[in-house]
Design a protein around this motif. Structure first.
Motif, mmCIF file in Angstrom:
data_model
loop_
_atom_site.group_PDB
_atom_site.id
_atom_site.type_symbol
_atom_site.label_atom_id
_atom_site.label_comp_id
_atom_site.label_asym_id
_atom_site.label_seq_id
_atom_site.Cartn_x
_atom_site.Cartn_y
_atom_site.Cartn_z
ATOM 1 N N HIS A 46 12.641 11.538 24.684
ATOM 2 C CA HIS A 46 12.073 11.314 23.359
ATOM 3 C C HIS A 46 12.763 12.169 22.296
ATOM 4 O O HIS A 46 12.959 11.723 21.170
ATOM 5 N N LEU A 47 13.121 13.383 22.655
ATOM 6 C CA LEU A 47 13.821 14.258 21.720
ATOM 7 C C LEU A 47 15.181 13.677 21.334
ATOM 8 O O LEU A 47 15.532 13.627 20.156
ATOM 9 N N LEU A 48 15.922 13.219 22.319
ATOM 10 C CA LEU A 48 17.274 12.714 22.063
ATOM 11 C C LEU A 48 17.292 11.244 21.657
ATOM 12 O O LEU A 48 18.129 10.832 20.850
ATOM 13 N N GLY A 49 16.372 10.446 22.211
ATOM 14 C CA GLY A 49 16.357 9.013 21.938
ATOM 15 C C GLY A 49 15.589 8.625 20.696
ATOM 16 O O GLY A 49 15.745 7.515 20.183
ATOM 17 N N GLY A 50 14.749 9.525 20.217
ATOM 18 C CA GLY A 50 13.970 9.230 19.015
ATOM 19 C C GLY A 50 13.041 8.048 19.200
ATOM 20 O O GLY A 50 12.575 7.768 20.302
ATOM 21 N N SER A 51 12.808 7.327 18.143
ATOM 22 C CA SER A 51 11.830 6.244 18.169
ATOM 23 C C SER A 51 12.250 5.095 19.073
ATOM 24 O O SER A 51 11.404 4.312 19.501
ATOM 25 N N ALA A 52 13.529 4.993 19.414
ATOM 26 C CA ALA A 52 13.976 3.947 20.338
ATOM 27 C C ALA A 52 13.375 4.146 21.726
ATOM 28 O O ALA A 52 13.310 3.205 22.513
#
Length: 152
Positions: free
Chosen positions: A23-29
């Motif tokens: 979630h930190l690196l991928g964000g909302s995707a």
């Protein structure tokens, strides 16, 4: 039962760290069911990813203790359960979410029962071993390779 606690705690810790970094690196995707989140939701999701990775690190810290402290298992489990209850509140306020969120909610409401039941299993096992686990822990802290506490 102590082994089951250790396996489940390691699994929880590693999974939460991995999910947190996703979630930190991928964000909302990385969030299923969010069509157009915008920068505010993306920022919040990345922040919560870091927090979730830290939560997983706390599980890993707990399971590396000898014995695994029941107070830590109970506290971390209570936080996990609170997250599941937050999802119930969200359903009551806003309606049914993406199906995957319902699966997560089931895990977050069901798995705490297992963790609460197993919380003191390692402490109980250490008590039955006559304190040998605590002695090994003290020996490691004192730098002894054989795991025994030094006798002065």
């Amino acid at each position: 039962m102590a082994k089951a606690l250790r396996v489940l705690a390691w699994t929880m810790g590693v999974a939460c760290v991995a999910i947190g970094f996703l979630h930190l690196l991928g964000g909302s995707a990385a969030f299923p069911g969010i069509a157009d989140p915008g920068p505010t939701v993306d920022s919040f999701g990345r922040f919560m990813g870091a927090i979730f990775a830290g939560y997983g690190a706390a599980w890993i810290w707990a399971v590396r203790q000898t014995p695994v402290p029941a107070w830590a298992v109970r506290g971390l489990t209570a936080v996990f359960l609170l997250g599941g209850l937050g999802r119930v509140l969200a359903i009551a306020v806003d309606g049914r979410p993406h199906w995957f969120q319902l699966v997560l909610m089931g895990i977050e409401l069901g798995l705490p029962l297992v963790y609460f039941w197993l919380a003191d299993a390692d402490e109980r096992a250490a008590g039955r071993s006559g304190g040998r686990a605590a002695e090994r822990s003290v020996g490691r802290a004192a730098g002894r390779s054989d795991g025994r506490a030094s006798r002065a």
